[in-house]
Write a protein that holds these residues in place. Structure first.
Motif, PDB file in Angstrom:
ATOM      1  N   VAL A  80      74.282  -3.962  43.283  1.00 38.36           N
ATOM      2  CA  VAL A  80      74.503  -2.592  43.743  1.00 38.36           C
ATOM      3  C   VAL A  80      75.255  -1.796  42.676  1.00 38.36           C
ATOM      4  CG1 VAL A  80      75.769  -1.210  45.449  1.00 38.36           C
ATOM      5  CG2 VAL A  80      74.368  -3.123  46.202  1.00 38.36           C
ATOM      6  N   ALA A  81      76.246  -2.421  42.049  1.00 36.55           N
ATOM      7  CA  ALA A  81      77.006  -1.745  40.994  1.00 36.55           C
ATOM      8  C   ALA A  81      76.107  -1.425  39.802  1.00 36.55           C
ATOM      9  CB  ALA A  81      78.182  -2.606  40.565  1.00 36.55           C
ATOM     10  N   VAL A  82      75.242  -2.356  39.427  1.00 39.78           N
ATOM     11  CA  VAL A  82      74.323  -2.130  38.316  1.00 39.78           C
ATOM     12  C   VAL A  82      73.338  -1.020  38.663  1.00 39.78           C
ATOM     13  CG1 VAL A  82      72.432  -3.163  36.987  1.00 39.78           C
ATOM     14  CG2 VAL A  82      74.552  -4.428  37.329  1.00 39.78           C
ATOM     15  N   GLU A  83      72.817  -1.019  39.895  1.00 38.81           N
ATOM     16  CA  GLU A  83      71.903   0.037  40.317  1.00 38.81           C
ATOM     17  C   GLU A  83      72.589   1.399  40.289  1.00 38.81           C
ATOM     18  OE1 GLU A  83      70.636  -1.354  44.133  1.00 38.81           O
ATOM     19  OE2 GLU A  83      68.919  -2.440  43.307  1.00 38.81           O
ATOM     20  N   ALA A  84      73.842   1.451  40.721  1.00 45.76           N
ATOM     21  CA  ALA A  84      74.592   2.714  40.683  1.00 45.76           C
ATOM     22  C   ALA A  84      74.793   3.170  39.239  1.00 45.76           C
ATOM     23  CB  ALA A  84      75.935   2.555  41.388  1.00 45.76           C
ATOM     24  N   ALA A  85      75.096   2.244  38.349  1.00 41.66           N
ATOM     25  CA  ALA A  85      75.274   2.595  36.937  1.00 41.66           C
ATOM     26  C   ALA A  85      73.971   3.109  36.341  1.00 41.66           C
ATOM     27  CB  ALA A  85      75.791   1.394  36.156  1.00 41.66           C
ATOM     28  N   ILE A  86      72.866   2.461  36.671  1.00 40.39           N
ATOM     29  CA  ILE A  86      71.558   2.892  36.166  1.00 40.39           C
ATOM     30  C   ILE A  86      71.231   4.282  36.697  1.00 40.39           C
ATOM     31  CG2 ILE A  86      69.076   2.449  36.310  1.00 40.39           C
ATOM     32  CD1 ILE A  86      69.745  -0.531  36.085  1.00 40.39           C
ATOM     33  N   ALA A  87      71.505   4.522  37.970  1.00 35.13           N
ATOM     34  CA  ALA A  87      71.251   5.848  38.543  1.00 35.13           C
ATOM     35  C   ALA A  87      72.085   6.911  37.838  1.00 35.13           C
ATOM     36  CB  ALA A  87      71.553   5.838  40.041  1.00 35.13           C
ATOM     37  N   THR A  88      73.327   6.592  37.531  1.00 35.85           N
ATOM     38  CA  THR A  88      74.189   7.533  36.816  1.00 35.85           C
ATOM     39  C   THR A  88      73.656   7.803  35.419  1.00 35.85           C
ATOM     40  OG1 THR A  88      76.114   6.747  38.047  1.00 35.85           O
ATOM     41  CG2 THR A  88      76.549   7.930  36.005  1.00 35.85           C
ATOM     42  N   ILE A  89      73.226   6.755  34.735  1.00 36.23           N
ATOM     43  CA  ILE A  89      72.675   6.912  33.385  1.00 36.23           C
ATOM     44  C   ILE A  89      71.413   7.760  33.425  1.00 36.23           C
ATOM     45  CG2 ILE A  89      71.536   5.654  31.504  1.00 36.23           C
ATOM     46  CD1 ILE A  89      73.574   3.379  32.036  1.00 36.23           C
ATOM     47  N   GLU A  90      70.540   7.511  34.394  1.00 39.15           N
ATOM     48  CA  GLU A  90      69.310   8.294  34.509  1.00 39.15           C
ATOM     49  C   GLU A  90      69.612   9.752  34.813  1.00 39.15           C
ATOM     50  OE1 GLU A  90      66.976   6.224  37.414  1.00 39.15           O
ATOM     51  OE2 GLU A  90      66.180   4.806  35.940  1.00 39.15           O
ATOM     52  N   THR A  91      70.596   9.996  35.658  1.00 39.87           N
ATOM     53  CA  THR A  91      70.985  11.372  35.964  1.00 39.87           C
ATOM     54  C   THR A  91      71.526  12.062  34.721  1.00 39.87           C
ATOM     55  OG1 THR A  91      71.514  10.756  38.240  1.00 39.87           O
ATOM     56  CG2 THR A  91      72.462  12.813  37.417  1.00 39.87           C
ATOM     57  N   ASP A  92      72.390  11.365  33.987  1.00 41.27           N
ATOM     58  CA  ASP A  92      72.939  11.929  32.750  1.00 41.27           C
ATOM     59  C   ASP A  92      71.833  12.217  31.740  1.00 41.27           C
ATOM     60  OD1 ASP A  92      75.498  11.820  33.759  1.00 41.27           O
ATOM     61  OD2 ASP A  92      76.040   9.976  32.698  1.00 41.27           O
ATOM     62  N   ARG A  93      70.885  11.314  31.642  1.00 48.93           N
ATOM     63  CA  ARG A  93      69.765  11.506  30.709  1.00 48.93           C
ATOM     64  C   ARG A  93      68.943  12.728  31.102  1.00 48.93           C
ATOM     65  NH1 ARG A  93      64.660  10.797  30.691  1.00 48.93           N
ATOM     66  NH2 ARG A  93      64.644   9.722  32.679  1.00 48.93           N
ATOM     67  N   ALA A  94      68.673  12.886  32.398  1.00 52.89           N
ATOM     68  CA  ALA A  94      67.897  14.034  32.859  1.00 52.89           C
ATOM     69  C   ALA A  94      68.650  15.340  32.604  1.00 52.89           C
ATOM     70  CB  ALA A  94      67.576  13.879  34.341  1.00 52.89           C
ATOM     71  N   VAL A  95      69.948  15.332  32.856  1.00 56.52           N
ATOM     72  CA  VAL A  95      70.756  16.531  32.609  1.00 56.52           C
ATOM     73  C   VAL A  95      70.758  16.862  31.124  1.00 56.52           C
ATOM     74  CG1 VAL A  95      73.123  17.420  32.640  1.00 56.52           C
ATOM     75  CG2 VAL A  95      72.204  16.301  34.660  1.00 56.52           C
ATOM     76  N   ASN A  96      70.925  15.853  30.282  1.00 57.61           N
ATOM     77  CA  ASN A  96      70.915  16.081  28.836  1.00 57.61           C
ATOM     78  C   ASN A  96      69.559  16.587  28.354  1.00 57.61           C
ATOM     79  OD1 ASN A  96      73.595  15.384  28.471  1.00 57.61           O
ATOM     80  ND2 ASN A  96      73.127  13.228  28.096  1.00 57.61           N
ATOM     81  N   GLU A  97      68.496  16.097  28.944  1.00 53.64           N
ATOM     82  CA  GLU A  97      67.156  16.567  28.586  1.00 53.64           C
ATOM     83  C   GLU A  97      66.991  18.043  28.928  1.00 53.64           C
ATOM     84  OE1 GLU A  97      63.325  16.445  27.073  1.00 53.64           O
ATOM     85  OE2 GLU A  97      64.899  14.934  26.933  1.00 53.64           O
ATOM     86  N   GLU A  98      67.470  18.451  30.099  1.00 53.10           N
ATOM     87  CA  GLU A  98      67.389  19.859  30.490  1.00 53.10           C
ATOM     88  C   GLU A  98      68.259  20.724  29.585  1.00 53.10           C
ATOM     89  OE1 GLU A  98      65.349  21.393  32.676  1.00 53.10           O
ATOM     90  OE2 GLU A  98      64.423  19.410  32.781  1.00 53.10           O
ATOM     91  N   LYS A  99      69.424  20.221  29.222  1.00 57.20           N
ATOM     92  CA  LYS A  99      70.285  20.959  28.289  1.00 57.20           C
ATOM     93  C   LYS A  99      69.600  21.116  26.943  1.00 57.20           C
ATOM     94  CE  LYS A  99      74.849  19.764  30.132  1.00 57.20           C
ATOM     95  NZ  LYS A  99      76.095  19.016  29.857  1.00 57.20           N
ATOM     96  N   ARG A 100      68.935  20.052  26.490  1.00 58.62           N
ATOM     97  CA  ARG A 100      68.230  20.107  25.211  1.00 58.62           C
ATOM     98  C   ARG A 100      67.101  21.140  25.256  1.00 58.62           C
ATOM     99  NH1 ARG A 100      63.798  18.805  22.987  1.00 58.62           N
ATOM    100  NH2 ARG A 100      62.982  17.783  24.815  1.00 58.62           N
ATOM    101  N   LYS A 101      66.366  21.164  26.373  1.00 61.91           N
ATOM    102  CA  LYS A 101      65.291  22.146  26.516  1.00 61.91           C
ATOM    103  C   LYS A 101      65.851  23.565  26.493  1.00 61.91           C
ATOM    104  CE  LYS A 101      62.089  19.297  29.192  1.00 61.91           C
ATOM    105  NZ  LYS A 101      61.457  19.131  30.507  1.00 61.91           N
ATOM    106  N   PHE A 102      66.965  23.773  27.189  1.00 64.15           N
ATOM    107  CA  PHE A 102      67.592  25.092  27.228  1.00 64.15           C
ATOM    108  C   PHE A 102      68.053  25.500  25.831  1.00 64.15           C
ATOM    109  CE2 PHE A 102      71.493  27.638  27.609  1.00 64.15           C
ATOM    110  CZ  PHE A 102      70.969  28.756  28.246  1.00 64.15           C
ATOM    111  N   MET A 103      68.694  24.571  25.123  1.00 61.99           N
ATOM    112  CA  MET A 103      69.177  24.883  23.783  1.00 61.99           C
ATOM    113  C   MET A 103      68.007  25.150  22.830  1.00 61.99           C
ATOM    114  SD  MET A 103      72.405  25.034  23.854  1.00 61.99           S
ATOM    115  CE  MET A 103      72.850  24.987  22.145  1.00 61.99           C
TER     116      MET A 103
END
Length: 99
Positions: A31-54
């Motif tokens: 469960v802890a690993v799944e939560a960490a993976i979900a956080t990483i995926e969320t961060d990656r998606a946010v960074n991708e959107e920031k990159r597109k905006f920039m």
């Protein structure tokens, strides 16, 4: 590794209890690993959107700079033409030798 047990508790139940606690610990880790993976995926998606905006912002800035460059180029040509026109007017009036 054997779990302590009473004389009333058969050895098989103690092993099952140990396995159950081990499975519970593994489940917590998964469960802890799944939560960490979900956080990483969320961060990656946010960074991708920031990159597109920039990237869009930089493209917009590039277009504006190209327009400014074009206007400056026209302005330079107008200044050069005005200087040449003034020089030609001065030469045509013949004021060079009539000092």
């Amino acid at each position: 590794m054997t779990a302590p047990h009473d004389s009333d508790t058969p050895r098989g139940f103690a092993v099952i209890d140990g396995m159950s606690s081990m499975l519970h610990q593994l489940e917590k880790r998964v469960v802890a690993v799944e939560a960490a993976i979900a956080t990483i995926e969320t961060d990656r998606a946010v960074n991708e959107e920031k990159r597109k905006f920039m990237e869009a912002r930089f493209n917009q800035i590039d277009r504006r700079l190209d327009k400014i460059d074009g206007h400056i180029s026209r302005l330079v040509w107008l200044i050069i033409a005005a200087i040449l026109g003034g020089f030609m007017s001065f030469v045509m009036q013949g004021n060079i030798l009539n000092v």
